[in-house]
Design a protein around this motif. Structure first.
Motif, PDB file in Angstrom:
ATOM      1  N   GLU A 207       3.051   2.425   8.802  1.00 44.34           N
ATOM      2  CA  GLU A 207       3.106   3.725   8.138  1.00 44.34           C
ATOM      3  C   GLU A 207       2.898   3.546   6.637  1.00 44.34           C
ATOM      4  O   GLU A 207       3.606   2.765   5.998  1.00 44.34           O
ATOM      5  CB  GLU A 207       4.451   4.402   8.378  1.00 44.34           C
ATOM      6  CG  GLU A 207       4.639   4.985   9.748  1.00 44.34           C
ATOM      7  CD  GLU A 207       5.914   5.789   9.823  1.00 44.34           C
ATOM      8  OE1 GLU A 207       5.986   6.858   9.180  1.00 44.34           O
ATOM      9  OE2 GLU A 207       6.844   5.340  10.504  1.00 44.34           O
ATOM     10  N   PRO A 208       1.961   4.283   6.019  1.00 44.67           N
ATOM     11  CA  PRO A 208       1.716   4.118   4.579  1.00 44.67           C
ATOM     12  C   PRO A 208       2.945   4.346   3.711  1.00 44.67           C
ATOM     13  O   PRO A 208       3.093   3.698   2.674  1.00 44.67           O
ATOM     14  CB  PRO A 208       0.630   5.160   4.291  1.00 44.67           C
ATOM     15  CG  PRO A 208      -0.087   5.327   5.593  1.00 44.67           C
ATOM     16  CD  PRO A 208       0.976   5.193   6.648  1.00 44.67           C
ATOM     17  N   ARG A 209       3.833   5.253   4.125  1.00 43.72           N
ATOM     18  CA  ARG A 209       4.996   5.551   3.283  1.00 43.72           C
ATOM     19  C   ARG A 209       5.926   4.347   3.133  1.00 43.72           C
ATOM     20  O   ARG A 209       6.737   4.295   2.197  1.00 43.72           O
ATOM     21  CB  ARG A 209       5.775   6.744   3.835  1.00 43.72           C
ATOM     22  CG  ARG A 209       6.496   6.485   5.136  1.00 43.72           C
ATOM     23  CD  ARG A 209       7.232   7.722   5.624  1.00 43.72           C
ATOM     24  NE  ARG A 209       7.819   7.502   6.920  1.00 43.72           N
ATOM     25  CZ  ARG A 209       9.025   6.984   7.119  1.00 43.72           C
ATOM     26  NH1 ARG A 209       9.780   6.641   6.083  1.00 43.72           N
ATOM     27  NH2 ARG A 209       9.493   6.809   8.334  1.00 43.72           N
ATOM     28  N   LYS A 210       5.821   3.366   4.031  1.00 39.82           N
ATOM     29  CA  LYS A 210       6.673   2.181   3.924  1.00 39.82           C
ATOM     30  C   LYS A 210       6.173   1.214   2.854  1.00 39.82           C
ATOM     31  O   LYS A 210       6.872   0.267   2.488  1.00 39.82           O
ATOM     32  CB  LYS A 210       6.737   1.464   5.271  1.00 39.82           C
ATOM     33  CG  LYS A 210       7.417   2.273   6.377  1.00 39.82           C
ATOM     34  CD  LYS A 210       8.895   2.448   6.131  1.00 39.82           C
ATOM     35  CE  LYS A 210       9.580   3.082   7.332  1.00 39.82           C
ATOM     36  NZ  LYS A 210      11.024   3.259   7.132  1.00 39.82           N
ATOM     37  N   ASN A 211       4.927   1.424   2.379  1.00 45.31           N
ATOM     38  CA  ASN A 211       4.430   0.701   1.196  1.00 45.31           C
ATOM     39  C   ASN A 211       4.235  -0.802   1.409  1.00 45.31           C
ATOM     40  O   ASN A 211       4.323  -1.588   0.462  1.00 45.31           O
ATOM     41  CB  ASN A 211       5.389   0.917   0.014  1.00 45.31           C
ATOM     42  CG  ASN A 211       4.714   1.609  -1.148  1.00 45.31           C
ATOM     43  OD1 ASN A 211       3.492   1.742  -1.175  1.00 45.31           O
ATOM     44  ND2 ASN A 211       5.494   2.042  -2.102  1.00 45.31           N
ATOM     45  N   THR A 212       3.957  -1.208   2.633  1.00 47.74           N
ATOM     46  CA  THR A 212       3.807  -2.638   2.913  1.00 47.74           C
ATOM     47  C   THR A 212       2.638  -3.251   2.152  1.00 47.74           C
ATOM     48  O   THR A 212       2.733  -4.372   1.635  1.00 47.74           O
ATOM     49  CB  THR A 212       3.645  -2.859   4.425  1.00 47.74           C
ATOM     50  OG1 THR A 212       4.775  -2.283   5.098  1.00 47.74           O
ATOM     51  CG2 THR A 212       3.560  -4.334   4.758  1.00 47.74           C
ATOM     52  N   MET A 213       1.522  -2.525   2.062  1.00 45.29           N
ATOM     53  CA  MET A 213       0.372  -3.079   1.340  1.00 45.29           C
ATOM     54  C   MET A 213       0.691  -3.267  -0.142  1.00 45.29           C
ATOM     55  O   MET A 213       0.230  -4.247  -0.767  1.00 45.29           O
ATOM     56  CB  MET A 213      -0.854  -2.173   1.514  1.00 45.29           C
ATOM     57  CG  MET A 213      -2.137  -2.754   0.931  1.00 45.29           C
ATOM     58  SD  MET A 213      -2.627  -4.331   1.696  1.00 45.29           S
ATOM     59  CE  MET A 213      -3.474  -3.708   3.160  1.00 45.29           C
ATOM     60  N   ARG A 214       1.470  -2.376  -0.701  1.00 40.67           N
ATOM     61  CA  ARG A 214       1.826  -2.526  -2.117  1.00 40.67           C
ATOM     62  C   ARG A 214       2.686  -3.769  -2.336  1.00 40.67           C
ATOM     63  O   ARG A 214       2.568  -4.451  -3.367  1.00 40.67           O
ATOM     64  CB  ARG A 214       2.542  -1.270  -2.623  1.00 40.67           C
ATOM     65  CG  ARG A 214       2.854  -1.315  -4.111  1.00 40.67           C
ATOM     66  CD  ARG A 214       3.201   0.049  -4.649  1.00 40.67           C
ATOM     67  NE  ARG A 214       2.034   0.935  -4.617  1.00 40.67           N
ATOM     68  CZ  ARG A 214       2.055   2.206  -4.987  1.00 40.67           C
ATOM     69  NH1 ARG A 214       3.186   2.759  -5.410  1.00 40.67           N
ATOM     70  NH2 ARG A 214       0.972   2.944  -4.925  1.00 40.67           N
ATOM     71  N   ILE A 215       3.558  -4.072  -1.397  1.00 37.60           N
ATOM     72  CA  ILE A 215       4.348  -5.299  -1.477  1.00 37.60           C
ATOM     73  C   ILE A 215       3.414  -6.509  -1.534  1.00 37.60           C
ATOM     74  O   ILE A 215       3.572  -7.410  -2.368  1.00 37.60           O
ATOM     75  CB  ILE A 215       5.289  -5.425  -0.262  1.00 37.60           C
ATOM     76  CG1 ILE A 215       6.381  -4.357  -0.321  1.00 37.60           C
ATOM     77  CG2 ILE A 215       5.909  -6.823  -0.193  1.00 37.60           C
ATOM     78  CD1 ILE A 215       7.258  -4.306   0.919  1.00 37.60           C
ATOM     79  N   ILE A 216       2.439  -6.521  -0.635  1.00 35.40           N
ATOM     80  CA  ILE A 216       1.503  -7.649  -0.563  1.00 35.40           C
ATOM     81  C   ILE A 216       0.699  -7.777  -1.851  1.00 35.40           C
ATOM     82  O   ILE A 216       0.565  -8.875  -2.411  1.00 35.40           O
ATOM     83  CB  ILE A 216       0.575  -7.476   0.652  1.00 35.40           C
ATOM     84  CG1 ILE A 216       1.382  -7.624   1.948  1.00 35.40           C
ATOM     85  CG2 ILE A 216      -0.578  -8.477   0.606  1.00 35.40           C
ATOM     86  CD1 ILE A 216       0.625  -7.215   3.198  1.00 35.40           C
ATOM     87  N   GLU A 217       0.161  -6.666  -2.349  1.00 38.31           N
ATOM     88  CA  GLU A 217      -0.650  -6.710  -3.566  1.00 38.31           C
ATOM     89  C   GLU A 217       0.176  -7.200  -4.752  1.00 38.31           C
ATOM     90  O   GLU A 217      -0.293  -8.018  -5.568  1.00 38.31           O
ATOM     91  CB  GLU A 217      -1.240  -5.327  -3.861  1.00 38.31           C
ATOM     92  CG  GLU A 217      -2.247  -4.830  -2.828  1.00 38.31           C
ATOM     93  CD  GLU A 217      -3.555  -5.598  -2.841  1.00 38.31           C
ATOM     94  OE1 GLU A 217      -3.727  -6.506  -3.676  1.00 38.31           O
ATOM     95  OE2 GLU A 217      -4.425  -5.291  -1.993  1.00 38.31           O
ATOM     96  N   ALA A 218       1.401  -6.704  -4.876  1.00 39.14           N
ATOM     97  CA  ALA A 218       2.253  -7.119  -6.000  1.00 39.14           C
ATOM     98  C   ALA A 218       2.590  -8.604  -5.892  1.00 39.14           C
ATOM     99  O   ALA A 218       2.569  -9.342  -6.893  1.00 39.14           O
ATOM    100  CB  ALA A 218       3.529  -6.283  -6.015  1.00 39.14           C
ATOM    101  N   PHE A 219       2.890  -9.058  -4.678  1.00 32.43           N
ATOM    102  CA  PHE A 219       3.227 -10.467  -4.484  1.00 32.43           C
ATOM    103  C   PHE A 219       2.033 -11.360  -4.825  1.00 32.43           C
ATOM    104  O   PHE A 219       2.176 -12.367  -5.540  1.00 32.43           O
ATOM    105  CB  PHE A 219       3.680 -10.698  -3.045  1.00 32.43           C
ATOM    106  CG  PHE A 219       3.984 -12.133  -2.736  1.00 32.43           C
ATOM    107  CD1 PHE A 219       5.199 -12.690  -3.092  1.00 32.43           C
ATOM    108  CD2 PHE A 219       3.041 -12.943  -2.103  1.00 32.43           C
ATOM    109  CE1 PHE A 219       5.477 -14.024  -2.821  1.00 32.43           C
ATOM    110  CE2 PHE A 219       3.309 -14.273  -1.829  1.00 32.43           C
ATOM    111  CZ  PHE A 219       4.532 -14.814  -2.186  1.00 32.43           C
TER     112      PHE A 219
END
Length: 298
Positions: A207-219
């Motif tokens: 689900e996009p609202r969980k922001n998993t891709m943003r975690i990966i990009e920031a890491f």
């Protein structure tokens, strides 16, 4: 003595938020109530034996598994045949038509499915989009039939009142959530995860609202800057090898620092929390949010 029916489907699946809520609610009801009769309705076998049985608790498996047909046709018919006095539906939905003598209670955990795409991105997964539409239509149409609504935060209560004008404030009971007792204990048998020590941990989701891709990009950005020595562990993404998250990591020079896991059992999840140096939960929207409490308890 009342006969109380409960929709227990989520408790016997791979449990996430609503599934854990369901299993723990049923477990504690069995502890505190030996008077009323309970019938737990499910759509599959209870393979982990999480449901209470015996005494004043009965488990009934109803067919077929089709989500909407089971909930809108099979469940209300069986509840009428069983002459239940009250039916409690736990997963944000409820039958639209029910025998008039049966009181209907629904736990609506949040109002996410009412929010517009301008507020946060909506999943591209066809099943999730169908379920979103189903919940929107279902709750709007069944709201006038509800005797009581349970929700998990005052934020969710205010949101439900704004989207469902047929509900009155006194009809909604706010009952906050709590982590299961085992998350506050430290058994020696809990196996430590086989990842580098001191990892960053996140419970992932498509689900996009969980922001998993943003975690990966920031890491990955921090790794590129050599600003973080830890690895990243993301748990619970279904079919993660085919996900956009895995594909993004695979093309990174730091791919060997990111680990994905399949669905975790409760004991495995506790071990992952305890082994982590940092827990991340940058969700864009939650009715309550179980994982931060679980992580703090561990």
């Amino acid at each position: 003595m009342l006969t109380i029916g409960i929709d227990g489907r989520f408790a016997v699946r791979q449990r996430r938020g609503i599934g854990n809520y369901s299993a723990n609610l049923l477990r504690h009801l069995a502890r505190i109530d030996e008077t009323n009769r309970y019938i737990i309705y499910v759509d599959r076998e209870d393979e982990e034996n999480v449901l209470p049985r015996g005494g004043n608790f009965t488990v009934k498996k109803l067919f077929p598994k089709d989500y909407a047909f089971w909930e809108q046709i099979i469940l209300p018919l069986q509840a009428a045949l069983d002459r239940v006095d009250l039916l409690h539906c736990i997963g944000n939905t409820a039958p639209r038509f029910l025998h008039p003598r049966i009181k209907l209670i629904s736990t609506i955990h949040d109002a996410i499915f009412f929010r517009g795409e301008d507020l946060f991105p909506i999943s591209t997964d066809p099943l999730q989009r169908r379920m979103r539409r189903y919940r929107q239509n279902n709750i709007r149409r069944s709201a006038s039939r509800l005797s009581r609504v349970i929700t998990v935060s005052h934020h969710s209560k205010e949101a439900l009142l704004s989207y469902l004008p047929s509900l009155r404030p006194e009809m909604i009971s706010v009952i906050p959530l709590a982590p299961k007792e085992e998350f506050c204990q430290f058994p020696h048998e809990a196996a430590a995860p086989s990842f580098p020590e001191g990892y960053v941990f996140a419970v992932g989701c498509r689900e996009p609202r969980k922001n998993t891709m943003r975690i990966i990009e920031a890491f990955l950005e921090l790794k590129a800057e050599k600003a973080i020595p830890e690895s990243l562990v993301i748990a619970g993404v279904s079919d993660w090898r085919k996900s956009a998250f895995f594909k993004r990591v695979a093309v990174s020079p730091h791919a060997n620092s990111v680990f994905f896991t399949d669905y975790l059992s409760e004991s495995e999840l506790r071990a992952h929390y305890r082994g982590a140096k940092i827990f991340l939960y940058p969700s864009l929207y939650e009715g309550f949010g179980f994982p931060p409490l679980e992580a703090m308890a561990c």
